[in-house]
Write an enzyme that holds these catalytic residues in place. Sequence first.
Site, PDB file in Angstrom:
ATOM      1  N   THR A 150      54.757  18.964   3.382  1.00 14.08           N
ATOM      2  CA  THR A 150      55.908  19.551   4.088  1.00 14.08           C
ATOM      3  C   THR A 150      57.034  19.897   3.128  1.00 14.08           C
ATOM      4  O   THR A 150      57.428  21.052   3.026  1.00 14.08           O
ATOM      5  CB  THR A 150      56.472  18.674   5.215  1.00 14.08           C
ATOM      6  OG1 THR A 150      55.470  18.442   6.202  1.00 14.08           O
ATOM      7  CG2 THR A 150      57.644  19.374   5.906  1.00 14.08           C
ATOM      8  N   TRP A 192      48.296  12.316   4.799  1.00  8.07           N
ATOM      9  CA  TRP A 192      48.404  13.743   5.112  1.00  8.07           C
ATOM     10  C   TRP A 192      47.326  14.526   4.365  1.00  8.07           C
ATOM     11  O   TRP A 192      46.828  15.524   4.867  1.00  8.07           O
ATOM     12  CB  TRP A 192      49.779  14.276   4.721  1.00  8.07           C
ATOM     13  CG  TRP A 192      50.823  14.214   5.768  1.00  8.07           C
ATOM     14  CD1 TRP A 192      51.396  15.265   6.416  1.00  8.07           C
ATOM     15  CD2 TRP A 192      51.462  13.053   6.306  1.00  8.07           C
ATOM     16  NE1 TRP A 192      52.333  14.835   7.321  1.00  8.07           N
ATOM     17  CE2 TRP A 192      52.396  13.474   7.276  1.00  8.07           C
ATOM     18  CE3 TRP A 192      51.326  11.684   6.069  1.00  8.07           C
ATOM     19  CZ2 TRP A 192      53.190  12.577   7.998  1.00  8.07           C
ATOM     20  CZ3 TRP A 192      52.105  10.792   6.780  1.00  8.07           C
ATOM     21  CH2 TRP A 192      53.024  11.233   7.726  1.00  8.07           C
ATOM     22  N   ASN A 238      46.932  12.797   9.464  1.00  4.68           N
ATOM     23  CA  ASN A 238      48.083  13.292  10.197  1.00  4.68           C
ATOM     24  C   ASN A 238      47.845  14.666  10.809  1.00  4.68           C
ATOM     25  O   ASN A 238      47.568  15.649  10.101  1.00  4.68           O
ATOM     26  CB  ASN A 238      49.305  13.370   9.272  1.00  4.68           C
ATOM     27  CG  ASN A 238      50.548  13.798  10.011  1.00  4.68           C
ATOM     28  OD1 ASN A 238      51.103  13.038  10.787  1.00  4.68           O
ATOM     29  ND2 ASN A 238      50.980  15.035   9.786  1.00  4.68           N
ATOM     30  N   GLU A 239      47.957  14.731  12.132  1.00  6.27           N
ATOM     31  CA  GLU A 239      47.930  15.980  12.887  1.00  6.27           C
ATOM     32  C   GLU A 239      46.706  16.847  12.587  1.00  6.27           C
ATOM     33  O   GLU A 239      46.768  18.080  12.675  1.00  6.27           O
ATOM     34  CB  GLU A 239      49.224  16.773  12.663  1.00  6.27           C
ATOM     35  CG  GLU A 239      50.451  16.041  13.205  1.00  6.27           C
ATOM     36  CD  GLU A 239      51.755  16.742  12.902  1.00  6.27           C
ATOM     37  OE1 GLU A 239      51.751  17.734  12.137  1.00  6.27           O
ATOM     38  OE2 GLU A 239      52.796  16.287  13.405  1.00  6.27           O
ATOM     39  N   GLU A 315      55.255   9.925  15.774  1.00  8.66           N
ATOM     40  CA  GLU A 315      56.177  10.798  15.044  1.00  8.66           C
ATOM     41  C   GLU A 315      56.948  11.594  16.081  1.00  8.66           C
ATOM     42  O   GLU A 315      56.372  12.181  16.998  1.00  8.66           O
ATOM     43  CB  GLU A 315      55.446  11.736  14.083  1.00  8.66           C
ATOM     44  CG  GLU A 315      56.412  12.630  13.284  1.00  8.66           C
ATOM     45  CD  GLU A 315      55.703  13.558  12.313  1.00  8.66           C
ATOM     46  OE1 GLU A 315      54.730  13.104  11.679  1.00  8.66           O
ATOM     47  OE2 GLU A 315      56.092  14.736  12.202  1.00  8.66           O
ATOM     48  N   ARG A 441      61.230  20.063  18.989  1.00 11.88           N
ATOM     49  CA  ARG A 441      60.015  20.299  19.769  1.00 11.88           C
ATOM     50  C   ARG A 441      59.744  19.085  20.649  1.00 11.88           C
ATOM     51  O   ARG A 441      60.200  17.995  20.312  1.00 11.88           O
ATOM     52  CB  ARG A 441      58.810  20.566  18.853  1.00 11.88           C
ATOM     53  CG  ARG A 441      58.424  19.405  17.960  1.00 11.88           C
ATOM     54  CD  ARG A 441      57.230  19.752  17.100  1.00 11.88           C
ATOM     55  NE  ARG A 441      57.605  20.628  16.006  1.00 11.88           N
ATOM     56  CZ  ARG A 441      58.080  20.191  14.838  1.00 11.88           C
ATOM     57  NH1 ARG A 441      58.242  18.895  14.643  1.00 11.88           N
ATOM     58  NH2 ARG A 441      58.392  21.025  13.886  1.00 11.88           N
TER      59      ARG A 441
END
Length: 724
Positions: A150, A192, A238-239, A315, A441
């Site tokens: 990120t 990640w 992650n995600e 998160e 969000r």
Amino acid sequence: LSSAPQQSQVLQPQLFLLYSSGSENRRHFRDRKLPGRSSLSVLVPFQEFRTDRRRGAARIMGRLQVVWLFLLQLVLSLKAQENYVLDDSDGLGRRFDGIGGLSGGGATSRLLIDYPEPQISEILDLLFKPNFGASLHILKVEIGGDAQSTDGTEPSHMHSATDENYERGYEWWLMTEAKKRNPEIKLYALSWAFPAWVGEGTGSPYSYPETTSNYIAKFIQGAKEHHGLTIDYVGIWNERNYNITYIETLRSVLDSKNLGHVQIVAADGSFESIALDVLKYPKLNESVSILGAHYPGTYSTADAEATHKQLWASEDYSTFNDDVGAGCWARILNQNYVNGNMTSTISWNLIASYYDGLPYFRDGLMTAIEPWSGHYQVMGPIWTAAHTTQFSKVGYYYLKHGSGAGILKHGGSYVTLMDADTKDFSIIIETMSHNHSICIRPKLPEYTVANQTATFQLKGSLAKVTSLNKWVSHLSFDGTTPSQYFVKEDPIAVTGSVFSIFLEVDTVVTLSTLTGQQKGAFKDIPPSKPFPLPYSDNFNKYEVSSEAQYFADQTGVFEIQKASDEKHGNIMKQMVPTRPITWCNDANQAITLIGNISWSDMQVAVSVLLESNNTSAFVATSVSNGGCDIAQATGVFFWISGLGTWNITSDIEGKKVLSSGKATISQGVWYNLELITKGGIATASIDGKVIASAVAVPDQPGFIGMGTGGFYSVQFDNFSMRQE
């Protein structure tokens, strides 16, 4: 009608008359202004008006305006009085698992470790010290994977299958400092990205689940063996899509290594699919302890609740840390439980400690982006967190919905947290309006909040309480009045197990039987200063495997190492040998950035040693961006290659060539590169000899950078930069 009642006072009907402006009125009634009303109008009790009549009130009657709209608002305020019951007689609700912050995902704490004393200790106290600031219960960290995640890359503890190093990066340091301040803080680790060797060339961490599981286990073991840290929770990827076989293998590997205490959180994405699979597959159900979702919008799912596992917003937040961000954080800390039965909420990110110009600037609980000056900013989210964290511990319990938690009748929410042993409890109330609590969000549906009076009746073990300590935050959005955060007010009286409280819109209130909380602060925070130029670094003051101060890796990992020759002492070296299993679109070139995205007209110089002829390196000015879009970065890049060429390009990929030529470049030899850009013109030199001048280049601001043409080792030394 009376104005807002104070604490537990009972509403008593009383008629008021509103006088308009007038010099006589202002003189006579100037001391009777109500808070929040214009200086041009005052409220006067009707009984007093009758008395004033004997002193010439007839003259005033000519100016009297009875404002029926205002009276109507007061009627509505009286009507907004509602009753709520707090009761533990029927048992307690879900176990409270704590409020946390996330360092990583990625490199969000990069500049923090470069802060000097005493500021670095002050910041850490504000984040972790109990009953002082944010007082967080959980610290979640990235398991570095050598890839962009990120706002930068974080180094892996294993660049290769034969490499292990538990000193790289700053997450070990941060976890240690958090534990020093709060030995009870829980630690949570999540990947990640992964080094390429984990997937053995397949590009997936799931191809060889036992290999990946052992890689994760070594991180957990290394934390304990090298730093005395116990990792309490571990995630999957992650995600990204999870893999059932991998989750089950990870559980088996952890158990085989005496790491049975480590609870698996799955799957750091959404609730929907993982909940269905946990319900469907018994072994997966046994492997997973907690369901964790990201940005759930305060709602879980029926399937998630049917698993009977603890539900987390593992998160959340990710919002600019102004007053609206503070409102967002206050709202979701309550409503994640009220609406979704989630018992932990973790902020991405812990602290915004990365350069302005990188993605999601200031999306942390506080801001620390100037280690060179020591300046930092304590933002509102620290204190809206304190309304919960300073009055609770992991292992407390929520009271049940309808008996201590719920939505207020006129907007807002309340929860009650209780120590099951001592019966101490705290009520956290928020009345954040829609536009003043929008998170990044998901999209927040419209809703309304009104000023209201809430009456609480205490039952069960709560009934014996006669007063509650009161802490209040009033968030202001009128552009003139500053918000007031975490203010201790007089205790609120409880009479006959009942109390009433007037709640204004955009307010956070904590009422508690507990004492000892404080709004921690430090005197003389240094003022903000720009990055100090000129700047230079020969890298000799750092420990091997650490990172040079102020540099922010965006692809690859640049570590301090010993030079291949003694003359150069310590150098900075790119260490990632192969493109990792990435989380976002990393560049194919390794790059580290420094400085300010607004810089223009800059000079940068560095010594470079290529370890192989089939490699290249660059220095750059005006680098447009970092983060997950680093592969699209533009700027001015001055390259040398072991094949005996040089180039000036306007892109990190080296495809948009603005000037080029040949030079004598050999492996194992140090070369001094210099690049000057001013007014859209570039000059480049090798070992003091100008090889390109008057080259037209993009005239844009940007970071200073340096890096390599791929994932291989290049050594850098004697870095310097200045403004032209």
